[in-house]
Design a protein around this motif. Structure first.
Motif, PDB file in Angstrom:
ATOM      1  N   ASP A 113     -11.668   8.523  10.611  1.00 60.12           N
ATOM      2  CA  ASP A 113     -11.849   7.669   9.296  1.00 60.12           C
ATOM      3  C   ASP A 113     -13.425   6.957   9.088  1.00 60.12           C
ATOM      4  O   ASP A 113     -13.874   7.198   8.055  1.00 60.12           O
ATOM      5  N   ALA A 120     -13.885   6.772  -0.170  1.00 60.33           N
ATOM      6  CA  ALA A 120     -12.390   6.535  -0.126  1.00 60.33           C
ATOM      7  C   ALA A 120     -12.329   4.977  -0.069  1.00 60.33           C
ATOM      8  O   ALA A 120     -13.318   4.234  -0.367  1.00 60.33           O
ATOM      9  N   LEU A 152       0.805  -1.194  -0.145  1.00 55.45           N
ATOM     10  CA  LEU A 152       0.047   0.057   0.045  1.00 55.45           C
ATOM     11  C   LEU A 152       0.947   1.102   0.135  1.00 55.45           C
ATOM     12  O   LEU A 152       0.793   2.020   1.155  1.00 55.45           O
ATOM     13  N   SER A 161       2.737   4.776  -0.598  1.00 66.58           N
ATOM     14  CA  SER A 161       2.723   6.210  -0.506  1.00 66.58           C
ATOM     15  C   SER A 161       3.106   6.727  -1.906  1.00 66.58           C
ATOM     16  O   SER A 161       4.252   6.103  -2.370  1.00 66.58           O
ATOM     17  N   PRO A 162       2.580   7.712  -2.490  1.00 61.21           N
ATOM     18  CA  PRO A 162       1.528   8.782  -1.810  1.00 61.21           C
ATOM     19  C   PRO A 162       0.001   8.200  -2.193  1.00 61.21           C
ATOM     20  O   PRO A 162      -0.986   8.718  -1.769  1.00 61.21           O
ATOM     21  N   TYR A 163       0.105   7.008  -2.986  1.00 60.31           N
ATOM     22  CA  TYR A 163      -1.575   6.543  -3.075  1.00 60.31           C
ATOM     23  C   TYR A 163      -2.153   6.307  -2.101  1.00 60.31           C
ATOM     24  O   TYR A 163      -3.518   6.838  -1.973  1.00 60.31           O
ATOM     25  N   PHE A 164      -1.730   5.531  -0.956  1.00 63.59           N
ATOM     26  CA  PHE A 164      -2.192   5.224   0.123  1.00 63.59           C
ATOM     27  C   PHE A 164      -1.621   6.129   1.282  1.00 63.59           C
ATOM     28  O   PHE A 164      -0.281   6.443   1.488  1.00 63.59           O
ATOM     29  N   THR A 165      -2.467   6.656   2.069  1.00 61.27           N
ATOM     30  CA  THR A 165      -1.647   7.201   3.472  1.00 61.27           C
ATOM     31  C   THR A 165      -2.008   6.228   4.597  1.00 61.27           C
ATOM     32  O   THR A 165      -3.022   5.644   4.724  1.00 61.27           O
ATOM     33  N   HIS A 184      -7.113   5.641   1.047  1.00 58.00           N
ATOM     34  CA  HIS A 184      -6.939   6.425  -0.478  1.00 58.00           C
ATOM     35  C   HIS A 184      -8.072   7.088  -0.076  1.00 58.00           C
ATOM     36  O   HIS A 184      -9.138   6.626  -0.478  1.00 58.00           O
ATOM     37  N   THR A 242     -14.699  -0.342  -0.232  1.00 55.82           N
ATOM     38  CA  THR A 242     -14.952   0.951  -0.709  1.00 55.82           C
ATOM     39  C   THR A 242     -16.432   1.175  -0.682  1.00 55.82           C
ATOM     40  O   THR A 242     -17.119  -0.252  -0.670  1.00 55.82           O
ATOM     41  N   GLY A 284      -3.979   1.240   5.049  1.00 58.17           N
ATOM     42  CA  GLY A 284      -4.009   2.712   4.629  1.00 58.17           C
ATOM     43  C   GLY A 284      -5.327   3.103   4.113  1.00 58.17           C
ATOM     44  O   GLY A 284      -5.983   2.205   3.969  1.00 58.17           O
ATOM     45  N   LEU A 339     -10.888   9.183  -2.201  1.00 60.51           N
ATOM     46  CA  LEU A 339     -11.511   9.485  -3.730  1.00 60.51           C
ATOM     47  C   LEU A 339     -12.008  10.613  -3.885  1.00 60.51           C
ATOM     48  O   LEU A 339     -12.152  11.428  -5.110  1.00 60.51           O
TER      49      LEU A 339
END
Length: 254
Positions: free
Chosen positions: A193, A220, A86, A88-92, A213, A238, A211, A215
């Protein structure tokens, strides 16, 4: 000595570091520093850079403003030892939490937790639990939630993925004995979250990564990498726009 802003962005964007293993110390007037997981810090938000006092990785201080310590390049603390699934940066990155019975709190999963006996095959349950914000007079949420918890326990799934979850449901889950005894929550339960995106993941398998992500507003992808009998398995959840939203079908296609 580099600035706190430079250290933050180095950890956040340099793929050699795992942001989920870093903690920031933030000064508070008349009180000890507040400890904050690095992924929860928002650059340009309410906390200015000059209030960041230190960075820790794996429990080791790697940058400290008062003493002038700056040794992030001189230690292996916080380093990625295997490629992330997972990235970064796609997933935090998020920090998985498990229940600590002695302290009676949900706390970050410590390093070196013994792996449980891994099942084969892995079982996964996904469930849209229904927002209480729509048709609340028809769906009897107060009656449904205890029944939902009973059904989740009976399913005996290795990983539970819920959509349209709300803070009240999260609170029920995290106070339930069978969840506390067996499951890891994918993020910090004190974070926003679940309130922001309605997604929730629980795993009784070891969680190696977690992680989020984003949207868009309230949308997300939440994900975990769990240790299966044949190696790591990525589970993502999701929830796309429903027909309660204007032009929901077209939004889902995008």
């Amino acid at each position: 000595m580099r600035t706190s802003e430079e250290i933050y962005h180095r950890v956040r964007w340099d793929t050699r570091f795992d942001p989920a293993r870093f903690v920031m110390g933030v000064s508070q007037r008349g009180a000890p520093p507040e400890r904050m997981p690095l992924p929860r810090f928002t650059p340009g938000g309410e906390i200015p850079w000059h209030r960041v006092l230190f960075f820790e990785a794996d429990g080791e201080v790697v940058w400290d403003r008062p003493s002038g310590v700056d040794r992030i390049d001189a230690t292996d603390a916080g380093r990625v030892h295997a490629p992330r699934r997972l990235p970064s940066p796609y997933f935090t990155a998020r920090t998985p939490h498990m229940f600590s019975a002695p302290k009676d709190v949900w706390a970050p999963v410590p390093e070196g937790v013994p792996a449980s006996v891994l099942p084969a095959p892995l079982t996964l349950l996904t469930w849209n639990t229904l927002w209480d914000r729509y048709d609340s007079d028809r769906i009897d949420t107060a009656r449904r939630r205890p029944l939902l918890l009973d059904a989740l326990q009976a399913a005996d799934a290795d990983v539970i993925a819920l959509q349209e979850a709300e803070p009240a449901l999260l609170g029920l889950l995290l106070s339930t004995p069978w969840v506390r005894e067996s499951y890891t929550f994918w993020a910090d339960p004190a974070g926003r979250d679940v309130a922001d995106c309605g997604l929730l993941l629980l795993s009784r398998l070891p969680v190696r990564e977690a992680g989020l992500h984003v949207l868009g507003p309230h949308k997300a992808v939440a994900a975990v990498v769990v240790e299966g009998a044949e190696g790591p398995v990525t589970v993502a959840v999701t929830h796309l726009s429903s027909d309660h939203s204007a032009n929901g079908a077209a939004r889902r296609e995008v």
